[in-house]
Design an enzyme around this catalytic site. Structure first.
Site, PDB file in Angstrom:
ATOM      1  N   SER A 233       0.765  -1.116   0.083  1.00  0.00           N
ATOM      2  CA  SER A 233       0.050  -0.021  -0.404  1.00  0.00           C
ATOM      3  C   SER A 233       0.833   1.457   0.035  1.00  0.00           C
ATOM      4  O   SER A 233       1.955   1.270   0.619  1.00  0.00           O
ATOM      5  CB  SER A 233      -0.870  -0.119   1.272  1.00  0.00           C
ATOM      6  OG  SER A 233      -1.974  -1.057   1.310  1.00  0.00           O
TER       7      SER A 233
HETATM    8  N1  SAH Z   1      -0.369  -5.283   3.915  1.00  0.00           N
HETATM    9  C1  SAH Z   1       0.270  -5.660   2.670  1.00  0.00           C
HETATM   10  C2  SAH Z   1      -0.350  -5.064   1.389  1.00  0.00           C
HETATM   11  C3  SAH Z   1      -1.598  -6.001   1.165  1.00  0.00           C
HETATM   12  S1  SAH Z   1      -1.983  -6.473  -0.564  1.00  0.00           S
HETATM   13  C4  SAH Z   1       1.692  -4.851   2.885  1.00  0.00           C
HETATM   14  O1  SAH Z   1       1.778  -4.252   3.839  1.00  0.00           O
HETATM   15  O2  SAH Z   1       2.552  -5.210   2.017  1.00  0.00           O
HETATM   16  C5  SAH Z   1      -3.178  -7.496  -0.094  1.00  0.00           C
HETATM   17  C6  SAH Z   1      -2.687  -8.783   0.279  1.00  0.00           C
HETATM   18  O3  SAH Z   1      -3.892  -9.765   0.548  1.00  0.00           O
HETATM   19  C7  SAH Z   1      -2.066  -9.772  -0.910  1.00  0.00           C
HETATM   20  O4  SAH Z   1      -0.820 -10.236  -0.503  1.00  0.00           O
HETATM   21  C8  SAH Z   1      -3.110 -10.861  -1.185  1.00  0.00           C
HETATM   22  O5  SAH Z   1      -2.554 -12.151  -1.624  1.00  0.00           O
HETATM   23  C9  SAH Z   1      -3.935 -10.871   0.155  1.00  0.00           C
HETATM   24  N2  SAH Z   1      -5.108 -11.871   0.523  1.00  0.00           N
HETATM   25  C10 SAH Z   1      -5.879 -11.459  -0.610  1.00  0.00           C
HETATM   26  N3  SAH Z   1      -7.110 -12.246  -0.244  1.00  0.00           N
HETATM   27  C11 SAH Z   1      -6.569 -13.192   1.150  1.00  0.00           C
HETATM   28  C12 SAH Z   1      -7.149 -14.022   2.152  1.00  0.00           C
HETATM   29  N4  SAH Z   1      -8.366 -14.213   2.108  1.00  0.00           N
HETATM   30  N5  SAH Z   1      -6.293 -14.359   3.183  1.00  0.00           N
HETATM   31  C13 SAH Z   1      -5.119 -13.978   3.305  1.00  0.00           C
HETATM   32  N6  SAH Z   1      -4.581 -13.235   2.273  1.00  0.00           N
HETATM   33  C14 SAH Z   1      -5.195 -12.666   1.477  1.00  0.00           C
END
Ligand code: SAH
Length: 214
Positions: free
Chosen positions: A63
């Site tokens: 993000s």
């Molecule tokens: N918080 C992260 C950015 C998140 S991007 C950072 O600081 O870098 C969103 C993430 O959510 C992605 O890696 C994606 O694979 C994950 N994601 C999506 N659906 C999910 C789920 N049901 N359970 C766990 N992770 C999930």
């Protein structure tokens, strides 16, 4: 590319965070110290402190700094706060919360991202982060209840298991909506009088995929 991370971080804190109203001194201090360039792929390191999300592989993104700061401030964590994060991604948001003193449990569904985030967090000495490979829409039942829950991907609804795993007086932050749809950040507060939901405005996250996701 040559990077002077300390100077770039100072500028990020002043121009992107303080200038837009982030006022929690602890959040500003942590983001001024944490090496964000170590959370992106090497080819992206020169852009790590820019005012935007960045690709981290597998079609996912880290993000924008402002959004990490905003969510960290809104979450209101301190030493010992027990936090569940859904969507570990690079591990940056989890690292910010850990540096604020929280005991962080974070869940990622993509094996490669999960493994690299775990390794990165350990190499930074952030031992108060526990990383699990799973569908985070199911939460982390064996570690519940949590004081705070943060979802960093946009879903169609607040997953019911997450509301169940939020303790009394707890706060949950999550983008509602999807990547190709409008999203807004919502705050859920669990009060003795029931669950209160507040809409905090438009955001843009990747999709939450899973049983209670898209
Ligand atoms: N918080 C992260 C950015 C998140 S991007 C950072 O600081 O870098 C969103 C993430 O959510 C992605 O890696 C994606 O694979 C994950 N994601 C999506 N659906 C999910 C789920 N049901 N359970 C766990 N992770 C999930």
């Amino acid at each position: 590319m040559r990077v002077d991370p300390k100077r770039q971080r100072e500028r990020m804190v002043n121009d992107q965070l303080k200038a837009r109203g982030i006022s929690d001194a602890r959040v500003l201090a942590v983001m001024g110290e944490l090496p964000r360039h170590l959370f992106v792929e090497e080819a992206m390191a020169g852009r790590a402190y820019s005012d935007s999300p960045l690709p981290i592989g597998e079609g996912q993104t880290i993000s924008q700094p402002y959004i990490v700061a905003l969510m960290s401030e809104l979450l209101q964590v301190g030493p010992g706060t027990k936090v569940l994060e859904i969507g570990t991604g690079s591990g940056y948001q989890a690292a910010v919360l850990a540096k604020l003193g929280a005991d962080v449990h974070t869940v990622e569904r993509i094996p490669r991202l999960c493994a690299s985030a775990r390794e990165r967090l350990l190499s930074l000495g952030l031992f108060n982060v526990h990383v699990k490979l799973d569908d985070g829409t199911l939460g982390w039942p064996s570690a519940a209840p949590f004081d705070r829950i943060i979802v960093t991907a946009g879903g169609p609804e607040v997953p019911p298991p997450l509301v169940d795993q939020l303790g009394e007086g707890g706060r949950l932050l999550m983008p509602l909506g999807g990547a190709k749809r409008a999203q807004s950040l919502v705050l859920i507060e669990k009060t003795p009088a029931g669950v209160v939901q507040t809409d905090l405005g438009a955001v843009a996250f990747v999709d939450l995929v899973g049983k209670h996701g898209w």
